[in-house]
Design a protein around this motif. Structure first.
Motif, PDB file in Angstrom:
ATOM      1  N   ARG A  21      16.121  -5.259  -4.785  1.00 36.23           N
ATOM      2  CA  ARG A  21      16.239  -4.430  -5.987  1.00 36.23           C
ATOM      3  C   ARG A  21      15.462  -3.137  -5.830  1.00 36.23           C
ATOM      4  O   ARG A  21      15.938  -2.065  -6.178  1.00 36.23           O
ATOM      5  N   ASP A  22      14.259  -3.229  -5.293  1.00 32.77           N
ATOM      6  CA  ASP A  22      13.439  -2.039  -5.122  1.00 32.77           C
ATOM      7  C   ASP A  22      14.084  -1.065  -4.158  1.00 32.77           C
ATOM      8  O   ASP A  22      14.059   0.141  -4.376  1.00 32.77           O
ATOM      9  N   ASP A  23      14.684  -1.567  -3.082  1.00 32.65           N
ATOM     10  CA  ASP A  23      15.326  -0.687  -2.102  1.00 32.65           C
ATOM     11  C   ASP A  23      16.557   0.022  -2.669  1.00 32.65           C
ATOM     12  O   ASP A  23      16.938   1.075  -2.175  1.00 32.65           O
ATOM     13  N   THR A  24      17.144  -0.546  -3.719  1.00 34.38           N
ATOM     14  CA  THR A  24      18.300   0.121  -4.326  1.00 34.38           C
ATOM     15  C   THR A  24      17.904   1.079  -5.418  1.00 34.38           C
ATOM     16  O   THR A  24      18.749   1.644  -6.106  1.00 34.38           O
ATOM     17  N   PRO A  33       0.817  -1.223   0.000  1.00 35.09           N
ATOM     18  CA  PRO A  33       0.000   0.000   0.000  1.00 35.09           C
ATOM     19  C   PRO A  33       0.849   1.271   0.000  1.00 35.09           C
ATOM     20  O   PRO A  33       0.497   2.257  -0.635  1.00 35.09           O
ATOM     21  N   VAL A  34       1.983   1.214   0.679  1.00 31.90           N
ATOM     22  CA  VAL A  34       2.864   2.376   0.787  1.00 31.90           C
ATOM     23  C   VAL A  34       3.563   2.667  -0.540  1.00 31.90           C
ATOM     24  O   VAL A  34       3.753   3.815  -0.922  1.00 31.90           O
ATOM     25  N   ARG A  35       3.922   1.618  -1.247  1.00 36.59           N
ATOM     26  CA  ARG A  35       4.693   1.767  -2.491  1.00 36.59           C
ATOM     27  C   ARG A  35       3.836   1.683  -3.751  1.00 36.59           C
ATOM     28  O   ARG A  35       4.356   1.664  -4.853  1.00 36.59           O
ATOM     29  N   ASP A  36       2.535   1.604  -3.567  1.00 36.31           N
ATOM     30  CA  ASP A  36       1.605   1.556  -4.700  1.00 36.31           C
ATOM     31  C   ASP A  36       1.849   0.352  -5.608  1.00 36.31           C
ATOM     32  O   ASP A  36       1.869   0.469  -6.819  1.00 36.31           O
ATOM     33  N   TRP A  37       2.046  -0.807  -4.982  1.00 31.75           N
ATOM     34  CA  TRP A  37       2.201  -2.058  -5.721  1.00 31.75           C
ATOM     35  C   TRP A  37       0.841  -2.736  -5.800  1.00 31.75           C
ATOM     36  O   TRP A  37       0.122  -2.821  -4.815  1.00 31.75           O
ATOM     37  N   ARG A  38       0.483  -3.237  -6.974  1.00 32.86           N
ATOM     38  CA  ARG A  38      -0.724  -4.060  -7.145  1.00 32.86           C
ATOM     39  C   ARG A  38      -0.275  -5.509  -7.098  1.00 32.86           C
ATOM     40  O   ARG A  38       0.562  -5.929  -7.899  1.00 32.86           O
ATOM     41  N   THR A  95      10.375  -0.043 -14.948  1.00 36.42           N
ATOM     42  CA  THR A  95       9.426   0.995 -15.337  1.00 36.42           C
ATOM     43  C   THR A  95       8.122   0.407 -15.838  1.00 36.42           C
ATOM     44  O   THR A  95       7.171   1.123 -16.068  1.00 36.42           O
ATOM     45  N   ALA A  96       8.075  -0.924 -15.990  1.00 37.08           N
ATOM     46  CA  ALA A  96       6.826  -1.576 -16.435  1.00 37.08           C
ATOM     47  C   ALA A  96       5.812  -1.538 -15.314  1.00 37.08           C
ATOM     48  O   ALA A  96       6.147  -1.659 -14.158  1.00 37.08           O
ATOM     49  N   SER A  97       4.560  -1.357 -15.682  1.00 37.70           N
ATOM     50  CA  SER A  97       3.521  -1.389 -14.651  1.00 37.70           C
ATOM     51  C   SER A  97       2.272  -2.051 -15.147  1.00 37.70           C
ATOM     52  O   SER A  97       2.115  -2.420 -16.231  1.00 37.70           O
ATOM     53  N   TRP A 152      -4.142 -15.081   6.449  1.00 36.49           N
ATOM     54  CA  TRP A 152      -4.516 -15.126   5.039  1.00 36.49           C
ATOM     55  C   TRP A 152      -5.828 -14.364   4.808  1.00 36.49           C
ATOM     56  O   TRP A 152      -5.974 -13.650   3.823  1.00 36.49           O
ATOM     57  N   LEU A 153      -6.769 -14.494   5.714  1.00 33.27           N
ATOM     58  CA  LEU A 153      -8.034 -13.777   5.569  1.00 33.27           C
ATOM     59  C   LEU A 153      -7.811 -12.265   5.534  1.00 33.27           C
ATOM     60  O   LEU A 153      -8.521 -11.545   4.830  1.00 33.27           O
ATOM     61  N   ARG A 154      -6.818 -11.773   6.266  1.00 36.91           N
ATOM     62  CA  ARG A 154      -6.508 -10.337   6.226  1.00 36.91           C
ATOM     63  C   ARG A 154      -5.720  -9.966   4.960  1.00 36.91           C
ATOM     64  O   ARG A 154      -5.983  -8.942   4.346  1.00 36.91           O
ATOM     65  N   LEU A 155      -4.762 -10.802   4.584  1.00 30.55           N
ATOM     66  CA  LEU A 155      -3.897 -10.493   3.444  1.00 30.55           C
ATOM     67  C   LEU A 155      -4.621 -10.588   2.103  1.00 30.55           C
ATOM     68  O   LEU A 155      -4.314  -9.832   1.179  1.00 30.55           O
ATOM     69  N   ARG A 156      -5.559 -11.502   1.995  1.00 31.76           N
ATOM     70  CA  ARG A 156      -6.179 -11.766   0.693  1.00 31.76           C
ATOM     71  C   ARG A 156      -6.899 -10.547   0.119  1.00 31.76           C
ATOM     72  O   ARG A 156      -7.064 -10.441  -1.094  1.00 31.76           O
ATOM     73  N   ALA A 157      -7.309  -9.627   0.969  1.00 31.47           N
ATOM     74  CA  ALA A 157      -7.980  -8.417   0.480  1.00 31.47           C
ATOM     75  C   ALA A 157      -7.050  -7.544  -0.358  1.00 31.47           C
ATOM     76  O   ALA A 157      -7.508  -6.741  -1.170  1.00 31.47           O
ATOM     77  N   GLN A 158      -5.746  -7.724  -0.208  1.00 30.67           N
ATOM     78  CA  GLN A 158      -4.778  -6.899  -0.935  1.00 30.67           C
ATOM     79  C   GLN A 158      -4.481  -7.408  -2.346  1.00 30.67           C
ATOM     80  O   GLN A 158      -3.913  -6.685  -3.150  1.00 30.67           O
ATOM     81  N   ARG A 159      -4.866  -8.632  -2.652  1.00 31.40           N
ATOM     82  CA  ARG A 159      -4.493  -9.177  -3.960  1.00 31.40           C
ATOM     83  C   ARG A 159      -5.616  -8.957  -4.968  1.00 31.40           C
ATOM     84  O   ARG A 159      -6.779  -8.814  -4.634  1.00 31.40           O
TER      85      ARG A 159
END
Length: 113
Positions: free
Chosen positions: A103-106, A29-34, A111-113, A60-67
């Motif tokens: 990789r992301d932290d570096t 959510p912080v990094r705008d990743w889908r 650039t693909a999204s 899993w019940l909490r995490l699944r809402a993010q996918r």
């Protein structure tokens, strides 16, 4: 940025609060990743969570809402794609969650999204 998650990543995220897989969910959510996955991969998660403590199923019940569900087209588990780690398949880079986070932290984001 779109990230495809296979069942092993989702299971690891549900089962362990300290691993890179959970960090992907935490940071998305912080990094705008889908976080994309397929119905087939979700089915594998549901089938395999029975082997873990009940807390993993609750997480899993909490995490699944993010996918976000997409059509079933491929699987990314190590048995299928392990030899391709660090390369690309259908134009998608193949990485473990730890490889992606490093990789992301570096600042090496694709650039693909």
């Amino acid at each position: 940025m779109r990230l495809f998650l296979d069942s092993s990543i989702m299971i690891a995220a549900a089962a362990s609060a300290t691993g890179a897989s959970r960090a992907v969910f935490r940071e998305s959510p912080v990094r705008d990743w889908r976080l994309l996955t397929t119905p087939y991969a979700v089915g594998e998660v549901v089938r395999n969570l029975a082997a873990f403590p009940v807390e993993a199923a609750a997480m899993w019940l909490r995490l699944r809402a993010q996918r976000v569900l997409v059509d079933d087209v491929l699987t990314l588990d190590r048995a299928d794609f392990g030899r391709l780690l660090g390369s690309a398949f259908y134009g998608l880079e193949i990485m473990t969650p730890g490889m992606w986070l490093a990789r992301d932290d570096t600042g090496g984001r694709s650039t693909a999204s």
